[in-house]
Every structure is written in C-alpha cells, then in structure tokens.
Design an enzyme around this catalytic site. Structure first.
Site, PDB file in Angstrom:
ATOM      1  N   HIS A   1     -15.649  41.666 -32.817  1.00 47.00           N
ATOM      2  CA  HIS A   1     -15.509  40.434 -32.031  1.00 47.00           C
ATOM      3  C   HIS A   1     -16.748  40.006 -31.268  1.00 47.00           C
ATOM      4  CE1 HIS A   1     -15.018  43.266 -28.692  1.00 47.00           C
ATOM      5  NE2 HIS A   1     -15.309  42.259 -27.898  1.00 47.00           N
TER       6      HIS A   1
HETATM    7  C1  UD1 Z   1     -14.655  38.114 -24.235  1.00 40.70           C
HETATM    8  C2  UD1 Z   1     -15.829  38.699 -23.452  1.00 40.70           C
HETATM    9  C3  UD1 Z   1     -16.292  39.981 -24.119  1.00 40.70           C
HETATM   10  C4  UD1 Z   1     -15.151  40.956 -24.304  1.00 40.70           C
HETATM   11  C5  UD1 Z   1     -13.992  40.269 -25.028  1.00 40.70           C
HETATM   12  C6  UD1 Z   1     -12.815  41.181 -25.072  1.00 40.70           C
HETATM   13  C7  UD1 Z   1     -17.298  37.067 -22.362  1.00 40.70           C
HETATM   14  C8  UD1 Z   1     -18.592  36.362 -22.424  1.00 40.70           C
HETATM   15  N1  UD1 Z   1     -16.953  37.772 -23.446  1.00 40.70           N
HETATM   16  O1  UD1 Z   1     -15.136  37.753 -25.515  1.00 40.70           O
HETATM   17  O2  UD1 Z   1     -17.280  40.595 -23.313  1.00 40.70           O
HETATM   18  O3  UD1 Z   1     -15.603  42.031 -25.066  1.00 40.70           O
HETATM   19  O4  UD1 Z   1     -13.623  39.079 -24.313  1.00 40.70           O
HETATM   20  O5  UD1 Z   1     -11.921  40.847 -26.072  1.00 40.70           O
HETATM   21  O6  UD1 Z   1     -16.619  36.983 -21.366  1.00 40.70           O
HETATM   22  N2  UD1 Z   1      -9.633  32.667 -28.195  1.00 40.70           N
HETATM   23  C9  UD1 Z   1      -8.356  32.371 -28.591  1.00 40.70           C
HETATM   24  N3  UD1 Z   1      -7.326  32.881 -27.853  1.00 40.70           N
HETATM   25  C10 UD1 Z   1      -7.492  33.655 -26.761  1.00 40.70           C
HETATM   26  C11 UD1 Z   1      -8.799  33.950 -26.366  1.00 40.70           C
HETATM   27  C12 UD1 Z   1      -9.857  33.454 -27.088  1.00 40.70           C
HETATM   28  O7  UD1 Z   1      -8.133  31.670 -29.571  1.00 40.70           O
HETATM   29  O8  UD1 Z   1      -6.495  34.093 -26.149  1.00 40.70           O
HETATM   30  C13 UD1 Z   1     -10.754  32.167 -29.028  1.00 40.70           C
HETATM   31  C14 UD1 Z   1     -11.273  30.804 -28.562  1.00 40.70           C
HETATM   32  O9  UD1 Z   1     -11.638  30.085 -29.687  1.00 40.70           O
HETATM   33  C15 UD1 Z   1     -12.522  31.186 -27.774  1.00 40.70           C
HETATM   34  C16 UD1 Z   1     -13.016  32.441 -28.501  1.00 40.70           C
HETATM   35  O10 UD1 Z   1     -11.848  33.103 -28.933  1.00 40.70           O
HETATM   36  O11 UD1 Z   1     -13.480  30.181 -27.751  1.00 40.70           O
HETATM   37  C17 UD1 Z   1     -13.845  33.374 -27.632  1.00 40.70           C
HETATM   38  O12 UD1 Z   1     -13.127  33.722 -26.440  1.00 40.70           O
HETATM   39  P1  UD1 Z   1     -13.922  34.124 -25.103  1.00 40.70           P
HETATM   40  O13 UD1 Z   1     -12.962  34.552 -24.084  1.00 40.70           O
HETATM   41  O14 UD1 Z   1     -14.903  33.074 -24.746  1.00 40.70           O
HETATM   42  O15 UD1 Z   1     -14.805  35.353 -25.564  1.00 40.70           O
HETATM   43  P2  UD1 Z   1     -14.396  36.648 -26.361  1.00 40.70           P
HETATM   44  O16 UD1 Z   1     -15.080  36.624 -27.675  1.00 40.70           O
HETATM   45  O17 UD1 Z   1     -12.931  36.821 -26.331  1.00 40.70           O
HETATM   46  N1  UDP Z   2      -7.255  46.649 -28.174  1.00 39.61           N
HETATM   47  C1  UDP Z   2      -5.906  46.380 -28.351  1.00 39.61           C
HETATM   48  N2  UDP Z   2      -5.517  45.693 -29.464  1.00 39.61           N
HETATM   49  C2  UDP Z   2      -6.402  45.266 -30.401  1.00 39.61           C
HETATM   50  C3  UDP Z   2      -7.777  45.547 -30.206  1.00 39.61           C
HETATM   51  C4  UDP Z   2      -8.178  46.230 -29.068  1.00 39.61           C
HETATM   52  O1  UDP Z   2      -5.072  46.773 -27.524  1.00 39.61           O
HETATM   53  O2  UDP Z   2      -5.963  44.637 -31.385  1.00 39.61           O
HETATM   54  C5  UDP Z   2      -7.677  47.393 -26.956  1.00 39.61           C
HETATM   55  C6  UDP Z   2      -8.487  48.619 -27.231  1.00 39.61           C
HETATM   56  O3  UDP Z   2      -7.647  49.728 -27.471  1.00 39.61           O
HETATM   57  C7  UDP Z   2      -9.299  48.754 -25.958  1.00 39.61           C
HETATM   58  C8  UDP Z   2      -9.538  47.319 -25.538  1.00 39.61           C
HETATM   59  O4  UDP Z   2      -8.538  46.549 -26.221  1.00 39.61           O
HETATM   60  O5  UDP Z   2      -8.547  49.408 -24.961  1.00 39.61           O
HETATM   61  C9  UDP Z   2     -10.898  46.876 -25.942  1.00 39.61           C
HETATM   62  O6  UDP Z   2     -10.991  45.511 -25.812  1.00 39.61           O
HETATM   63  P1  UDP Z   2     -12.019  44.617 -26.651  1.00 39.61           P
HETATM   64  O7  UDP Z   2     -12.441  45.327 -27.873  1.00 39.61           O
HETATM   65  O8  UDP Z   2     -11.370  43.298 -26.806  1.00 39.61           O
HETATM   66  O9  UDP Z   2     -13.213  44.398 -25.621  1.00 39.61           O
HETATM   67  P2  UDP Z   2     -14.476  45.280 -25.173  1.00 39.61           P
HETATM   68  O10 UDP Z   2     -14.010  46.638 -24.816  1.00 39.61           O
HETATM   69  O11 UDP Z   2     -15.458  45.263 -26.304  1.00 39.61           O
HETATM   70  O12 UDP Z   2     -15.020  44.511 -24.028  1.00 39.61           O
END
Ligand code: UD1
Ligand code: UDP
Length: 386
Positions: free
Chosen positions: A230
């Site tokens: 991601h």
């Molecule tokens: C965010 C964090 C990242 C973290 C990740 C955990 C930032 C800059 N990034 O990344 O550090 O590792 O969360 O998962 O804060 N979207 C949906 N539904 C949702 C959420 C997001 O469709 O519920 C889609 C939207 O198109 C959005 C994109 O995902 O634009 C990215 O979401 P965003 O929260 O900006 O960043 P993440 O990639 O989720």
């Molecule tokens: N996780 C989850 N379901 C998923 C993918 C990840 O519950 O489908 C959990 C995972 O076990 C961990 C946390 O989400 O505890 C990690 O989150 P993510 O990878 O979104 O973000 P990051 O840690 O890279 O910021």
C-alpha cells in the site's frame, strides 16, 4: 488527567486499542482503591482518514475500542488539503476540551495534524512510536515522523535504536522532554489479541487456495504466502506496481499468494486495468485484525511494504521479504527475519530462497520490549501530571 487521543488510519486503531484498554484498566483499579482523583479521561478523536467498513469500523468492533467522542469526517484528499482540514477541526476540539495532553500514534497525516494543532495551542504532545527513521524524505511518513517528534514533549520510543535516532537530532530525555524506550504497543496488541484470534474459525476455509487438500503433516491449513502492498511509492507509479505484482504472480504459480488489497492499491489497479493480468494472486478485501493475525501466523512467508506487518512477521517468527529499499524497522533485518528485496521481480522471487535453508535462529527476539508498553506510557504520563 484529560487526554485527547487522535486516530484516523487502520494501524492507529490497533495501536490505540492497546493503550485505551490499559487506561480503562487503570481507571478500574483507581476506583477500587478510591483514588478518584487519579482517573484518566480519554477523549477519542477520529479524523476520518480511513472510512471504509473494512479499514475502520471493523477494528472498533473487534478490538472493543470505545466509540469516538468526535468524528471529524475529513476523508481522503491531497496531503495539503487533508492535513489542513484535520488541523482546523482538531483545533476546534482542543479549544473546547482543553486537555492536559494530546496523544498521537505513528506517522500518518492524522498524526502530524494532531501534533501541529496541539503544539500551536501549547498543549503537550505525546508521540507513541517516536524516533523511527527510514532516512528517505520522499516518503510522506518520514516527514510526518520527523515533524511530530520535533513537536512532541513525550517521546515514547519502541526500541533503543529509536531513542538513538532522536539523540542524533538533538532530542533527548531531560528537563523539557521525556524520551523513553517503553517498547512497542503493537507487541502488547499482538500478545493480547492473538490468543483471541486462536479461537476464531480459520479464515483459509473460504479462500479456495490452490491444492486445499495438500495440507502438510502437522498443519491444519494449506501452504500459502501472505502479501500486503500500500505504500504510495509502490502503488502510485504503475511501473513499480506492475513489477511487484509480476513477482507475486510468479511466486503464485506454485504456492498460493494471498493479497488483502488496501483501497489505495485497488484504486490504482483499476485505473491501470491490472486485475486481469495477475491470475495467480488471490486478491481479497482487507481483513479484520484477528483474521490478519491468523493469516500472518500460518503463512510460509510474508511479502509486504507495511511497517506494522514487518514487525508482526518478526513476532510470529515468519520470514518476511520487505518490498522496499529501506526500512525503519532495522532490528527485524539485523535479526535475520526480514530481508529488503526492493521492487524488482527477480530480487523478490529470489528473496524467498534466502529462507530456503531453514528459519533464522531465535536470537534477537525481545527487541521491542516485554509487551507492557501501554502500561509504561500511562505510568509516565500520570507521574508527569499528578
Ligand atoms: C495511510 C498513511 C500510511 C499508512 C496507511 C495505513 C498517510 C500519508 N499515509 O496511507 O502512512 O501506512 O494509511 O493503511 O497518512 N481510501 C479508501 N477508503 C478508505 C481509506 C482510503 O478508498 O477507507 C483510498 C482513497 O482513494 C485514498 C487512498 O485510499 O485517496 C489513500 O488513503 P490515505 O489515507 O490518503 O493514505 P493511505 O495510503 O491509506
Ligand atoms: N492489517 C489488517 N488487515 C489487513 C492488513 C493489515 O488488520 O488487511 C493490520 C496489520 O496486521 C497491522 C496493521 O494493519 O497490524 C498494519 O497497517 P498498515 O499495513 O495499513 O499500515 P502501516 O503499518 O504500514 O502503517
């Protein structure tokens, strides 16, 4: 003591659940000892950064997190817009509630927004998971971590390395700041919730994996690799995304590769019409935390660009290939349980051979504390504010 906790993204629900549970435990014990004054009032603020059921509510239900007291409904957007709207709305809550401390987790835009809003109002910031560095400033998370650490008064580090990283930037334990290695709150979580996950029905049953009959002796599930993907730098450039998926597809020829798809990745795969190309990858919706723990624990190996998942692989003693050039969780690499394979197909596929000759020794376990990080955080805060 009044604490405002800011959450917004998936990993923050998991981290905050550990500390929230400990706050409730602390309040229960204070009540029985008639230390009424020593109660902690936690006000939970959800920025709304993540909002799909499987990225949000499922964690509140499963981890028994209290309902947010404020839901700011910010949603998705560019970095500037998302962060800006969050700061404005968090500020309004802080002005109304006047907490003694604001607690933020990790390195997302919700983290930085909370820290900035509080610091400008002279409210002390407590940063959980402080001191992490990838030394790659093109990652949005690195900017968020750096700024949050420099704004914080309480820096709760998960490792000695994190304390050292802060020292190199002039942030040290002393009169104006508290910097402590308390251990990792995600370790608290995994210890508590993996026992509950054990009792759940295995998720693999519905997944239609290759050779579901060929279950190795002594195991109750088929062999598979687990992948997660991601990071913006891996998903937003179609060449990089394509390259990683190609590698996973190649690996999936012989052994199933299960990939719970983050919505960011799903969106980019749709935009570039990539779904039909990678038939050997078992794409599934994001899974709940308990299901994820089960999937991780039983995987042959994990391929990931997630920070949290690298650590969980390490705690479960499952080999991990990290789909990045660097990691902030350097201890997992030093211990031999994690290998940085980057994003090129050849290196990823060959990376699995590193673990071909057996798993690393158990030396190096215990780097992330003793599973009592949340209790230590509360103790330090109570001592400082009483
Ligand atoms: C965010 C964090 C990242 C973290 C990740 C955990 C930032 C800059 N990034 O990344 O550090 O590792 O969360 O998962 O804060 N979207 C949906 N539904 C949702 C959420 C997001 O469709 O519920 C889609 C939207 O198109 C959005 C994109 O995902 O634009 C990215 O979401 P965003 O929260 O900006 O960043 P993440 O990639 O989720
Ligand atoms: N996780 C989850 N379901 C998923 C993918 C990840 O519950 O489908 C959990 C995972 O076990 C961990 C946390 O989400 O505890 C990690 O989150 P993510 O990878 O979104 O973000 P990051 O840690 O890279 O910021």
């Amino acid at each position: 003591m009044k604490i405002i906790t800011i959450v917004g993204a998936r990993p923050q629900f998991i981290k905050a659940a550990a500390v929230s549970r400990m706050i409730q435990e602390f309040n229960r014990r204070s009540q029985t000892r008639l230390y009424e004054k020593k109660r902690i009032q936690e006000i939970l603020v959800h920025t709304g950064q993540h909002y799909d059921y499987l990225m949000d509510k499922v964690f509140f239900e499963e981890l028994e997190l209290p309902r947010p007291d404020y839901h700011l409904g910010v949603g998705s957007g560019s970095h500037g817009r998302q962060t800006g709207v969050m700061i404005e709305r968090i500020e309004t809550v802080l002005q109304k509630e006047k907490p003694e401390v604001l607690m933020v987790y990790g390195d997302t835009n919700s983290t930085l927004s909370g820290a900035l809003a509080a610091a400008k109002l002279n409210i002390p910031v407590a940063h959980v998971e402080a001191g992490l560095r990838s030394y790659n400033r093109t990652m949005p998370e690195e900017i968020n971590r750096l700024l949050t650490d420099h704004l914080s008064a309480f820096l709760f580090c998960p490792t000695d390395q994190a304390v050292w990283n802060l020292l190199k930037e002039g942030i040290k334990d002393g009169r104006t700041k508290i910097v402590k290695n308390v251990g990792d709150v995600m370790y608290d979580s995994i210890l508590y919730y993996s026992k509950i996950a054990e009792k759940k029905i295995p998720i693999f049953h519905g997944l239609n994996l290759i050779n579901p009959q060929s279950v190795p002796p002594g195991r109750d599930n088929p062999q598979y690799y687990l992948a997660t993907l991601h990071r913006a730098e891996n998903t937003d450039d179609p060449k990089v995304l394509n390259s990683i998926l190609k590698a996973l597809n190649e690996i999936g020829r012989n052994t199933s590769v299960i990939l719970p798809l983050h919505p960011r990745t799903k969106k980019m795969m749709k935009v570039h019409h990539l779904f039909s190309e990678f038939k050997n990858i078992k794409f599934i919706e994001p899974v709940s935390y308990l299901n994820m723990l089960k999937l991780e624990k039983n995987a042959e190996a994990i391929l990931t660009d997630s920070g949290g998942v690298q650590k969980e692989a390490y705690w479960f003693k499952v080999p991990c290939l990290t789909l990045r050039e660097e990691t902030e969780w350097v201890e997992t690499v030093k211990s031999g349980w994690n290998v940085l394979v980057g994003t090129g197909p050849k290196k990823i596929v060959q990376g699995l051979n590193v673990f071909g000759k057996g798993r690393p020794s158990k030396r190096g376990m215990g780097i992330f504390g003793d599973g009592r990080a949340s209790g230590k955080i509360i103790q330090i805060l109570m001592r400082s504010f009483s």
